[in-house]
Design a protein around this motif. Structure first.
Motif, mmCIF file in Angstrom:
data_model
loop_
_atom_site.group_PDB
_atom_site.id
_atom_site.type_symbol
_atom_site.label_atom_id
_atom_site.label_comp_id
_atom_site.label_asym_id
_atom_site.label_seq_id
_atom_site.Cartn_x
_atom_site.Cartn_y
_atom_site.Cartn_z
ATOM 1 N N ALA A 1 -10.804 19.101 108.534
ATOM 2 C CA ALA A 1 -11.552 18.979 107.285
ATOM 3 C C ALA A 1 -11.540 17.545 106.776
ATOM 4 O O ALA A 1 -12.553 17.037 106.278
ATOM 5 C CB ALA A 1 -10.961 19.924 106.236
ATOM 6 N N ASP A 2 -10.406 16.874 106.913
ATOM 7 C CA ASP A 2 -10.272 15.507 106.406
ATOM 8 C C ASP A 2 -11.178 14.538 107.145
ATOM 9 O O ASP A 2 -11.878 13.729 106.525
ATOM 10 C CB ASP A 2 -8.817 15.059 106.520
ATOM 11 C CG ASP A 2 -8.632 13.611 106.087
ATOM 12 O OD1 ASP A 2 -8.784 13.339 104.890
ATOM 13 O OD2 ASP A 2 -8.357 12.752 106.955
ATOM 14 N N SER B 1 -4.819 20.590 113.374
ATOM 15 C CA SER B 1 -4.699 21.443 112.197
ATOM 16 C C SER B 1 -6.044 21.544 111.512
ATOM 17 O O SER B 1 -6.906 20.672 111.662
ATOM 18 C CB SER B 1 -3.662 20.899 111.212
ATOM 19 O OG SER B 1 -4.142 19.732 110.577
ATOM 20 N N ALA B 2 -6.210 22.600 110.725
ATOM 21 C CA ALA B 2 -7.436 22.776 109.951
ATOM 22 C C ALA B 2 -7.584 21.662 108.930
ATOM 23 O O ALA B 2 -8.688 21.189 108.660
ATOM 24 C CB ALA B 2 -7.412 24.144 109.261
ATOM 25 N N ALA B 3 -6.458 21.216 108.344
ATOM 26 C CA ALA B 3 -6.511 20.159 107.347
ATOM 27 C C ALA B 3 -7.009 18.855 107.947
ATOM 28 O O ALA B 3 -7.808 18.135 107.334
ATOM 29 C CB ALA B 3 -5.129 19.960 106.725
ATOM 30 N N ALA B 4 -6.563 18.534 109.159
ATOM 31 C CA ALA B 4 -7.005 17.298 109.807
ATOM 32 C C ALA B 4 -8.484 17.351 110.140
ATOM 33 O O ALA B 4 -9.214 16.362 109.991
ATOM 34 C CB ALA B 4 -6.187 17.061 111.077
ATOM 35 N N GLU C 1 1.583 24.605 109.892
ATOM 36 C CA GLU C 1 0.500 24.458 108.928
ATOM 37 C C GLU C 1 -0.808 24.158 109.664
ATOM 38 O O GLU C 1 -0.843 23.359 110.594
ATOM 39 C CB GLU C 1 0.812 23.317 107.962
ATOM 40 C CG GLU C 1 -0.259 23.088 106.915
ATOM 41 C CD GLU C 1 0.070 21.933 105.994
ATOM 42 O OE1 GLU C 1 -0.681 21.716 105.011
ATOM 43 O OE2 GLU C 1 1.071 21.241 106.245
ATOM 44 N N GLY C 2 -1.879 24.824 109.226
ATOM 45 C CA GLY C 2 -3.182 24.582 109.819
ATOM 46 C C GLY C 2 -3.438 25.306 111.119
ATOM 47 O O GLY C 2 -4.448 25.047 111.775
ATOM 48 N N GLU D 1 -14.811 15.099 106.221
ATOM 49 C CA GLU D 1 -15.078 14.604 104.868
ATOM 50 C C GLU D 1 -15.233 13.076 104.864
ATOM 51 O O GLU D 1 -16.132 12.531 104.204
ATOM 52 C CB GLU D 1 -13.948 15.016 103.930
ATOM 53 C CG GLU D 1 -14.153 14.556 102.492
ATOM 54 C CD GLU D 1 -13.035 14.999 101.571
ATOM 55 O OE1 GLU D 1 -13.092 14.690 100.368
ATOM 56 O OE2 GLU D 1 -12.089 15.664 102.052
ATOM 57 N N ARG E 1 -16.728 22.717 109.966
ATOM 58 C CA ARG E 1 -16.720 21.754 108.861
ATOM 59 C C ARG E 1 -17.987 20.908 108.853
ATOM 60 O O ARG E 1 -18.541 20.610 107.794
ATOM 61 C CB ARG E 1 -15.488 20.838 108.962
ATOM 62 C CG ARG E 1 -14.140 21.529 108.907
ATOM 63 C CD ARG E 1 -13.766 22.011 107.522
ATOM 64 N NE ARG E 1 -14.345 23.295 107.177
ATOM 65 C CZ ARG E 1 -13.906 24.460 107.653
ATOM 66 N NH1 ARG E 1 -12.888 24.507 108.482
ATOM 67 N NH2 ARG E 1 -14.492 25.576 107.280
#
Length: 232
Positions: free
Chosen positions: A198-199, A193-196, A60-61, A202, A170
């Motif tokens: 972005a998080d 990962s992409a999610a990390a 993932e990511g 943010e 991001r």
């Protein structure tokens, strides 16, 4: 009265306005590195005259969906996502390349039809999932043999070059210019990962402060709670 020569610059801790802008579309915003080079090269010329089926897999990511999206835009493929593929009339896909993201979530019958369509003139099927097709479960023997025969290409977890590009994208999306040492600092401390990416951006943006290494450390390591927010 101060003129332009004597006016002082805005203080560095001036609150930023909540500004966002769109990320670059298509291949221009995609960074190729050792973690995704094999997949990028495999898609560069595919589908050729043979068409058929190709699968991208990885954690993932890792960027599978982004790579697949770039390919879909280049060849004009129909993009389907997971179980929604079952809602599409297969006749509408005949003679067209198809991208199937989250492919392991699709039921056997739908996936079998998509495999058949990929063999027709003009057809092709790009699958994207976390596991290779050989690891997917199916109750159809004919589909099992096809899944085992699919050409597969791995997309690895983002390396430094890709993760840095994700972080910079991001930040740019939110109109943030971090201090020069922030991205190198984050590369060593967040999940790949992409999610990390972005998080963490943010969370930094939510503080409405200049993004320095000290602020990044406060967010990643909890320095704000221990009185370390303005230390380094």
């Amino acid at each position: 009265m101060m003129n332009a020569m004597t006016a002082r610059p805005s203080p560095p801790d001036q609150m930023r306005l909540p500004l966002q802008r769109d990320l670059p579309e298509g291949a221009e915003g995609f960074v190729v590195s050792d973690s995704n080079r094999a997949a990028q090269e495999a898609l560069a010329e595919w589908p050729d005259l043979i068409g058929g089926v190709l699968a991208l897999y990885g954690p993932e990511g890792a960027g599978k969906s982004r790579l697949a999206q770039v390919w879909a835009e280049r060849v004009g493929a129909v993009a389907l996502h997971g179980a929604e593929a079952a809602l599409i009339d297969p006749l509408e896909l005949e003679g067209r390349p198809v991208l199937l993201d989250r492919a392991c979530d699709v039921d056997d019958e739908t996936l079998f039809h998509l495999f058949n369509l990929a063999q027709a003139p003009g057809g092709a099927l790009l699958l994207a999932a976390r596991e290779p097709p050989s690891a997917w479960k199916t109750d159809l023997p004919d589909l099992r043999s096809r899944l085992d025969a699919v050409r597969t290409v791995a997309v690895e977890a983002p390396d430094d070059a890709v993760l840095a590009a994700m972080l910079e994208a991001r930040f740019a999306e939110r109109g943030i210019r971090p201090a020069r040492d922030v991205v190198p600092y984050l590369l060593r401390r967040i999940d790949r990962s992409a999610a990390a990416a972005a998080d963490v951006v943010e969370r930094l943006d939510a503080l409405h402060r200049p993004v320095t290494r000290a602020l990044a450390r406060a967010v990643v390591e909890g320095g704000e709670e221990s009185g370390e927010l303005f230390g380094d």
